[in-house]
Design a protein around this motif. Structure first.
Motif, PDB file in Angstrom:
ATOM      1  N   SER A 100       0.822  -1.206   0.000  1.00 53.53           N
ATOM      2  CA  SER A 100       0.000   0.000   0.000  1.00 53.53           C
ATOM      3  C   SER A 100       0.860   1.262   0.000  1.00 53.53           C
ATOM      4  CB  SER A 100      -0.879  -0.007   1.246  1.00 53.53           C
ATOM      5  OG  SER A 100      -0.049  -0.202   2.381  1.00 53.53           O
ATOM      6  N   ALA A 101       2.147   1.140  -0.405  1.00 55.44           N
ATOM      7  CA  ALA A 101       3.079   2.269  -0.284  1.00 55.44           C
ATOM      8  C   ALA A 101       2.599   3.512  -1.010  1.00 55.44           C
ATOM      9  CB  ALA A 101       4.445   1.867  -0.807  1.00 55.44           C
ATOM     10  N   LEU A 102       1.875   3.308  -2.117  1.00 57.63           N
ATOM     11  CA  LEU A 102       1.447   4.478  -2.892  1.00 57.63           C
ATOM     12  C   LEU A 102       0.491   5.358  -2.099  1.00 57.63           C
ATOM     13  CD1 LEU A 102       1.091   2.999  -6.490  1.00 57.63           C
ATOM     14  CD2 LEU A 102       2.983   4.252  -5.490  1.00 57.63           C
ATOM     15  N   ASN A 103      -0.117   4.764  -1.060  1.00 54.97           N
ATOM     16  CA  ASN A 103      -1.024   5.566  -0.226  1.00 54.97           C
ATOM     17  C   ASN A 103      -0.360   5.975   1.090  1.00 54.97           C
ATOM     18  OD1 ASN A 103      -2.988   4.941  -2.149  1.00 54.97           O
ATOM     19  ND2 ASN A 103      -3.410   2.999  -1.114  1.00 54.97           N
ATOM     20  N   ALA A 104       0.944   5.589   1.248  1.00 58.96           N
ATOM     21  CA  ALA A 104       1.595   5.824   2.537  1.00 58.96           C
ATOM     22  C   ALA A 104       1.897   7.301   2.766  1.00 58.96           C
ATOM     23  CB  ALA A 104       2.901   5.029   2.614  1.00 58.96           C
ATOM     24  N   LEU A 105       2.032   8.071   1.685  1.00 59.38           N
ATOM     25  CA  LEU A 105       2.384   9.478   1.847  1.00 59.38           C
ATOM     26  C   LEU A 105       1.148  10.276   2.242  1.00 59.38           C
ATOM     27  CD1 LEU A 105       4.543   9.702  -1.385  1.00 59.38           C
ATOM     28  CD2 LEU A 105       5.405   9.687   0.960  1.00 59.38           C
ATOM     29  N   MET A 106       1.306  11.109   3.277  1.00 55.07           N
ATOM     30  CA  MET A 106       0.174  11.923   3.743  1.00 55.07           C
ATOM     31  C   MET A 106      -0.176  12.954   2.668  1.00 55.07           C
ATOM     32  SD  MET A 106      -0.698  11.640   7.141  1.00 55.07           S
ATOM     33  CE  MET A 106      -0.838  13.254   7.856  1.00 55.07           C
ATOM     34  N   PRO A 107      -1.450  13.011   2.227  1.00 51.91           N
ATOM     35  CA  PRO A 107      -1.791  13.935   1.142  1.00 51.91           C
ATOM     36  C   PRO A 107      -1.578  15.400   1.497  1.00 51.91           C
ATOM     37  CG  PRO A 107      -3.765  12.838   2.028  1.00 51.91           C
ATOM     38  CD  PRO A 107      -2.582  12.209   2.682  1.00 51.91           C
ATOM     39  N   THR A 108      -1.576  15.712   2.802  1.00 52.64           N
ATOM     40  CA  THR A 108      -1.466  17.123   3.203  1.00 52.64           C
ATOM     41  C   THR A 108      -0.019  17.554   3.437  1.00 52.64           C
ATOM     42  OG1 THR A 108      -1.832  16.330   5.433  1.00 52.64           O
ATOM     43  CG2 THR A 108      -3.753  17.241   4.279  1.00 52.64           C
ATOM     44  N   LYS A 109       0.918  16.615   3.270  1.00 50.04           N
ATOM     45  CA  LYS A 109       2.328  16.973   3.528  1.00 50.04           C
ATOM     46  C   LYS A 109       3.144  16.886   2.259  1.00 50.04           C
ATOM     47  CE  LYS A 109       2.960  15.938   8.337  1.00 50.04           C
ATOM     48  NZ  LYS A 109       3.673  15.264   9.354  1.00 50.04           N
ATOM     49  N   ARG A 110       4.024  17.872   2.062  1.00 55.77           N
ATOM     50  CA  ARG A 110       4.950  17.780   0.941  1.00 55.77           C
ATOM     51  C   ARG A 110       5.938  16.650   1.240  1.00 55.77           C
ATOM     52  NH1 ARG A 110       7.872  23.191   0.661  1.00 55.77           N
ATOM     53  NH2 ARG A 110       8.045  22.653   2.849  1.00 55.77           N
ATOM     54  N   ILE A 111       6.565  16.130   0.190  1.00 58.53           N
ATOM     55  CA  ILE A 111       7.491  14.995   0.359  1.00 58.53           C
ATOM     56  C   ILE A 111       8.574  15.334   1.398  1.00 58.53           C
ATOM     57  CG2 ILE A 111       9.148  13.488  -0.849  1.00 58.53           C
ATOM     58  CD1 ILE A 111       6.276  13.072  -1.811  1.00 58.53           C
ATOM     59  N   ILE A 112       9.114  16.555   1.318  1.00 55.60           N
ATOM     60  CA  ILE A 112      10.213  16.923   2.229  1.00 55.60           C
ATOM     61  C   ILE A 112       9.731  16.956   3.694  1.00 55.60           C
ATOM     62  CG2 ILE A 112       9.908  19.431   1.936  1.00 55.60           C
ATOM     63  CD1 ILE A 112      13.278  17.603   2.313  1.00 55.60           C
ATOM     64  N   ASP A 113       8.458  17.336   3.909  1.00 53.63           N
ATOM     65  CA  ASP A 113       7.949  17.373   5.296  1.00 53.63           C
ATOM     66  C   ASP A 113       7.799  15.955   5.837  1.00 53.63           C
ATOM     67  OD1 ASP A 113       7.784  20.136   5.077  1.00 53.63           O
ATOM     68  OD2 ASP A 113       5.779  20.005   4.170  1.00 53.63           O
TER      69      ASP A 113
END
Ligand code: SF4
Length: 324
Positions: A100-113
């Motif tokens: 499920s990695a493609l959904n692991a990134l928080m939509p409200t945070k930029r990659i660097i955050d």
């Protein structure tokens, strides 16, 4: 002599559900040597993802580690508290990029955050150091530096997958586990993900990879060793070449024959699917779990569980047809 980065010994991890106990990983032993790419293949539902979560000790009810030992880079993590594992092991010695990695990134945070949060959890470094660490890693892996400042929805699926893999290796873990990293991607994006994984090893960012997939054709492009899993058990393992050119277990042969491969005899014969369905792991078949689907099944197969035995130089097979 190669060292072992990961050792799993007679591991059992079961889901305790209202319907019954699902024996998703049932008496599995597995070693990952330093410097190799190990491919783990099997049909959906055979326990691959549960095994990977268990190897990381990412275990939460209803999943329980019922038995066995797991040692990562010399540390017996099966005996550690989750808090200690989280701080000392995950991301530092071993990282998992889940399905499920493609959904692991928080939509409200930029990659660097997102990166800042991950790194700060493990090491005490300044924001500036984190930014230069992330820039360096993205540059090494040919990922556009600008993407660090984007939100996840601004990245394509392939780019997001590569970013997640890069983030998972920021702290240079020795072992990276990737679970179906290419299954949602088109062929050219798949190739870019495979190249990224090979680059991680080439630049010595990581030492070893466990690549989990239902697609044995992908493993042909990247793995050194193969492990084949069926219904919660390992049924065969060996070098990529040995297993693909001379599968000893009827299930392995079935998996290979179900995809187009370069071997002339298989091209000539065409695609052949394995009859039947994988079993329900609440009440798996007695003896060899593959017996209801096996064209070579004998009376003993219904009664006796075949041991996984070493037939030569680390080549292992669990089948009554094969003698050690
Ligand atoms: Fe087939 Fe028997 Fe071997 Fe199982 S043990 S794979 S049923 S021959």
């Amino acid at each position: 002599m190669s060292t072992l980065l990961l050792e799993a010994e007679r591991v059992k991890s079961y889901y305790h559900t209202r319907e019954g106990t699902v024996k998703a990983v049932d008496d599995v032993s597995l070693d990952v040597e330093n410097g190799i790419i190990l491919g783990l293949a099997g049909e959906s539902g055979c326990g691959k993802s549960t095994l990977m979560n268990t190897l990381m000790m990412k275990i939460r009810p209803p999943l329980y580690l019922v038995d066995g030992e797991i040692i990562v880079d010399g540390e017996r993590i099966s005996k550690m508290e989750r808090k200690e594992i989280k701080k000392k092991i995950w991301g530092v010695k071993i990282s998992l990029v889940p399905q499920s990695a493609l959904n692991a990134l928080m939509p409200t945070k930029r990659i660097i955050d997102f990166i800042r949060d991950v790194v700060k959890f493990h090491v005490d470094v300044s924001d500036g150091e984190i930014v230069s660490m992330a820039r360096k890693r993205f540059e090494e892996l040919n990922l556009p530096e600008d993407s660090l400042y984007l939100y996840p929805h601004e990245l394509s699926g392939g780019m997001k997958q590569r970013a997640v893999i890069a983030i998972s290796t920021l702290l240079n873990p020795k072992l990276l586990i990737v679970d179906e990293p290419t299954s949602a991607l088109d062929v050219s994006t798949q190739k870019r993900v495979l190249k990224l994984l090979l680059d991680l090893k080439k630049f010595k960012i990581i030492d070893s990879i466990v690549f989990v997939t239902h697609d044995i054709a992908v493993l042909r492009q990247i793995a050194d060793r193969l492990v084949i899993m069926y219904a919660g058990k390992i049924v065969e393992s060996g070098t990529l070449e040995d297993v693909l050119s001379n599968p000893k277990h009827p299930y392995t042969a079935g998996l290979i024959h179900a995809v187009i491969t370069p071997e002339p005899e298989i091209r000539k014969r065409g695609l052949v699917s394995i009859p039947g369905e994988p079993p329900n792991l609440i009440n798996p078949p007695s003896g060899c779990r593959f017996h209801p689907r096996c064209l070579h099944a004998m009376p003993i197969c219904k009664k006796v569980v075949p041991e996984l035995v070493d037939i030569s130089n680390g080549r292992k097979v669990s089948c009554h047809l094969v003698k050690a």
